[in-house]
Each structure stands twice: as C-alpha cells, then as structure tokens.
Write a protein that holds these residues in place. Structure first.
Motif, PDB file in Angstrom:
ATOM      1  N   PHE A  31      44.625 -64.955  17.105  1.00 22.68           N
ATOM      2  CA  PHE A  31      45.721 -64.047  16.811  1.00 22.68           C
ATOM      3  C   PHE A  31      47.021 -64.626  17.359  1.00 22.68           C
ATOM      4  CE2 PHE A  31      45.334 -63.137  21.166  1.00 22.68           C
ATOM      5  CZ  PHE A  31      46.592 -62.720  21.562  1.00 22.68           C
ATOM      6  N   VAL A  32      48.117 -64.141  16.787  1.00 27.44           N
ATOM      7  CA  VAL A  32      49.453 -64.466  17.273  1.00 27.44           C
ATOM      8  C   VAL A  32      50.248 -63.172  17.277  1.00 27.44           C
ATOM      9  CG1 VAL A  32      51.582 -65.739  16.805  1.00 27.44           C
ATOM     10  CG2 VAL A  32      49.382 -66.805  16.318  1.00 27.44           C
ATOM     11  N   LEU A  33      50.985 -62.925  18.341  1.00 32.89           N
ATOM     12  CA  LEU A  33      51.918 -61.806  18.391  1.00 32.89           C
ATOM     13  C   LEU A  33      53.312 -62.399  18.311  1.00 32.89           C
ATOM     14  CD1 LEU A  33      52.602 -58.821  18.737  1.00 32.89           C
ATOM     15  CD2 LEU A  33      52.476 -59.157  21.219  1.00 32.89           C
ATOM     16  N   GLU A  34      54.047 -62.021  17.263  1.00 28.99           N
ATOM     17  CA  GLU A  34      55.402 -62.523  17.060  1.00 28.99           C
ATOM     18  C   GLU A  34      56.386 -61.367  17.062  1.00 28.99           C
ATOM     19  OE1 GLU A  34      55.581 -64.666  13.376  1.00 28.99           O
ATOM     20  OE2 GLU A  34      54.440 -66.356  14.148  1.00 28.99           O
ATOM     21  N   CYS A  35      57.529 -61.603  17.694  1.00 27.95           N
ATOM     22  CA  CYS A  35      58.636 -60.650  17.658  1.00 27.95           C
ATOM     23  C   CYS A  35      59.879 -61.411  17.215  1.00 27.95           C
ATOM     24  CB  CYS A  35      58.865 -60.014  19.026  1.00 27.95           C
ATOM     25  SG  CYS A  35      57.545 -58.884  19.513  1.00 27.95           S
ATOM     26  N   ASP A  36      60.431 -60.990  16.079  1.00 32.29           N
ATOM     27  CA  ASP A  36      61.596 -61.651  15.486  1.00 32.29           C
ATOM     28  C   ASP A  36      61.399 -63.160  15.374  1.00 32.29           C
ATOM     29  OD1 ASP A  36      62.877 -59.246  15.087  1.00 32.29           O
ATOM     30  OD2 ASP A  36      63.999 -59.353  16.964  1.00 32.29           O
ATOM     31  N   GLY A  37      60.187 -63.566  14.989  1.00 34.35           N
ATOM     32  CA  GLY A  37      59.888 -64.970  14.738  1.00 34.35           C
ATOM     33  C   GLY A  37      59.476 -65.769  15.954  1.00 34.35           C
ATOM     34  N   GLY A  38      59.600 -65.193  17.154  1.00 33.69           N
ATOM     35  CA  GLY A  38      59.180 -65.893  18.367  1.00 33.69           C
ATOM     36  C   GLY A  38      57.808 -65.441  18.812  1.00 33.69           C
ATOM     37  N   VAL A  40      54.992 -64.298  21.329  1.00 27.09           N
ATOM     38  CA  VAL A  40      54.934 -63.559  22.593  1.00 27.09           C
ATOM     39  C   VAL A  40      53.631 -63.930  23.299  1.00 27.09           C
ATOM     40  CG1 VAL A  40      54.835 -61.260  23.625  1.00 27.09           C
ATOM     41  CG2 VAL A  40      56.266 -61.657  21.607  1.00 27.09           C
ATOM     42  N   ASP A  41      53.719 -64.409  24.545  1.00 31.23           N
ATOM     43  CA  ASP A  41      52.522 -64.722  25.330  1.00 31.23           C
ATOM     44  C   ASP A  41      51.759 -63.440  25.609  1.00 31.23           C
ATOM     45  OD1 ASP A  41      53.023 -67.472  25.520  1.00 31.23           O
ATOM     46  OD2 ASP A  41      54.266 -67.206  27.308  1.00 31.23           O
ATOM     47  N   THR A  42      50.437 -63.496  25.429  1.00 24.20           N
ATOM     48  CA  THR A  42      49.608 -62.319  25.660  1.00 24.20           C
ATOM     49  C   THR A  42      48.334 -62.712  26.393  1.00 24.20           C
ATOM     50  OG1 THR A  42      48.582 -62.584  23.498  1.00 24.20           O
ATOM     51  CG2 THR A  42      50.406 -61.052  23.626  1.00 24.20           C
ATOM     52  N   ALA A  43      47.768 -61.750  27.087  1.00 15.83           N
ATOM     53  CA  ALA A  43      46.455 -61.898  27.706  1.00 15.83           C
ATOM     54  C   ALA A  43      45.474 -61.060  26.901  1.00 15.83           C
ATOM     55  CB  ALA A  43      46.497 -61.417  29.155  1.00 15.83           C
ATOM     56  N   VAL A  44      44.302 -61.630  26.632  1.00 16.39           N
ATOM     57  CA  VAL A  44      43.284 -60.947  25.833  1.00 16.39           C
ATOM     58  C   VAL A  44      42.113 -60.565  26.723  1.00 16.39           C
ATOM     59  CG1 VAL A  44      41.689 -61.153  23.887  1.00 16.39           C
ATOM     60  CG2 VAL A  44      43.904 -62.293  23.802  1.00 16.39           C
ATOM     61  N   THR A  45      41.669 -59.320  26.580  1.00 18.81           N
ATOM     62  CA  THR A  45      40.456 -58.874  27.250  1.00 18.81           C
ATOM     63  C   THR A  45      39.592 -58.146  26.235  1.00 18.81           C
ATOM     64  OG1 THR A  45      41.530 -56.817  27.968  1.00 18.81           O
ATOM     65  CG2 THR A  45      41.559 -58.657  29.525  1.00 18.81           C
ATOM     66  N   GLY A  46      38.338 -57.944  26.600  1.00 24.04           N
ATOM     67  CA  GLY A  46      37.442 -57.157  25.763  1.00 24.04           C
ATOM     68  C   GLY A  46      36.572 -57.997  24.863  1.00 24.04           C
ATOM     69  N   PRO A  55      50.902 -58.049  26.266  1.00 24.59           N
ATOM     70  CA  PRO A  55      52.018 -59.000  26.379  1.00 24.59           C
ATOM     71  C   PRO A  55      52.318 -59.312  27.849  1.00 24.59           C
ATOM     72  CG  PRO A  55      52.535 -57.268  24.801  1.00 24.59           C
ATOM     73  CD  PRO A  55      51.269 -56.858  25.514  1.00 24.59           C
ATOM     74  N   ALA A  56      52.689 -60.574  28.112  1.00 29.01           N
ATOM     75  CA  ALA A  56      52.988 -61.014  29.476  1.00 29.01           C
ATOM     76  C   ALA A  56      54.281 -60.407  30.005  1.00 29.01           C
ATOM     77  CB  ALA A  56      53.062 -62.538  29.518  1.00 29.01           C
ATOM     78  N   ALA A  57      55.140 -59.953  29.113  1.00 29.38           N
ATOM     79  CA  ALA A  57      56.414 -59.340  29.486  1.00 29.38           C
ATOM     80  C   ALA A  57      56.686 -58.189  28.522  1.00 29.38           C
ATOM     81  CB  ALA A  57      57.536 -60.375  29.416  1.00 29.38           C
ATOM     82  N   CYS A  65      58.081 -56.752  15.384  1.00 38.32           N
ATOM     83  CA  CYS A  65      56.950 -57.520  15.898  1.00 38.32           C
ATOM     84  C   CYS A  65      55.774 -57.417  14.930  1.00 38.32           C
ATOM     85  CB  CYS A  65      56.530 -57.009  17.270  1.00 38.32           C
ATOM     86  SG  CYS A  65      57.810 -57.162  18.538  1.00 38.32           S
ATOM     87  N   ALA A  66      54.955 -58.460  14.930  1.00 34.29           N
ATOM     88  CA  ALA A  66      53.770 -58.478  14.073  1.00 34.29           C
ATOM     89  C   ALA A  66      52.618 -59.120  14.818  1.00 34.29           C
ATOM     90  CB  ALA A  66      54.052 -59.248  12.791  1.00 34.29           C
ATOM     91  N   ALA A  67      51.453 -58.484  14.752  1.00 30.20           N
ATOM     92  CA  ALA A  67      50.213 -59.071  15.262  1.00 30.20           C
ATOM     93  C   ALA A  67      49.520 -59.702  14.064  1.00 30.20           C
ATOM     94  CB  ALA A  67      49.339 -58.011  15.894  1.00 30.20           C
ATOM     95  N   ILE A  68      49.313 -60.993  14.125  1.00 36.11           N
ATOM     96  CA  ILE A  68      48.707 -61.730  13.016  1.00 36.11           C
ATOM     97  C   ILE A  68      47.315 -62.170  13.439  1.00 36.11           C
ATOM     98  CG2 ILE A  68      48.936 -63.756  11.528  1.00 36.11           C
ATOM     99  CD1 ILE A  68      52.031 -63.567  12.327  1.00 36.11           C
ATOM    100  N   ILE A  69      46.298 -61.715  12.717  1.00 42.82           N
ATOM    101  CA  ILE A  69      44.918 -62.081  12.999  1.00 42.82           C
ATOM    102  C   ILE A  69      44.497 -63.125  11.973  1.00 42.82           C
ATOM    103  CG2 ILE A  69      42.540 -61.261  13.136  1.00 42.82           C
ATOM    104  CD1 ILE A  69      43.741 -58.525  13.937  1.00 42.82           C
TER     105      ILE A  69
END
Length: 86
Positions: A31-38, A40-46, A55-57, A65-69
């Motif tokens: 997956f990728v989490l993007e906000c306005d094309g950038g 976003v660093d994320t931590a995944v659990t589960g 999100p790290a911040a 923002c878009a979550a792309i799987i």
C-alpha cells in the motif's frame, strides 16, 4: 477501508483501517498513502484480515489523501490473487 472513500473533514491524526473479507498475506509495498501527491510514512500493524495504517505524523491540513492498495502484492492465504484490490 476506513475512513470511507471520499470522506471529508477527516481528523489530521486519523489512523486508517483496511479490512479484507478473508485472510491475506501482504508483500512489502502493498500500500501507499499519498497526500497531494507526496508519500506519507506509515506504520502497519495487524493482519491477516484487518490492518491498521498509522501515519508517522499528522496528515497535512486541507489536503487530498489516497490510500492505494496494490493488488499484485496482496494474496489470499489460500494462494489465490485478491482481485478486489485496486
């Protein structure tokens, strides 16, 4: 996916939830989490059916923002591709 697709006024400290209908295995970069094309660093659990993406911040204010799987990196634990992913 939560928050829901096209959600508005999402809290900047939101955590995303991804739920699959059956157990899956995921590869790095599933997956990728993007906000306005950038990105976003994320931590995944589960897993293996429910994943939390934290999100790290804070998410950027007034952003889209878009979550792309990536379906090619998600596989049912029975070995079949998960065709319902984008």
């Amino acid at each position: 996916l939560a928050p829901a697709d096209s959600a508005q006024d999402v809290a900047l400290d939101s955590v995303l939830a991804v739920t699959f209908s059956e157990a899956v295995s995921v590869d790095d970069g599933w997956f990728v989490l993007e906000c306005d094309g950038g990105v976003v660093d994320t931590a995944v659990t589960g897993g293996p059916t429910h994943f939390t993406l934290a999100p790290a911040a804070l998410l950027p204010d007034a952003s889209t923002c878009a979550a792309i799987i990536k379906a090619s990196k998600v596989t049912d634990q029975d070995g079949a591709p998960t065709s319902r992913c984008g």
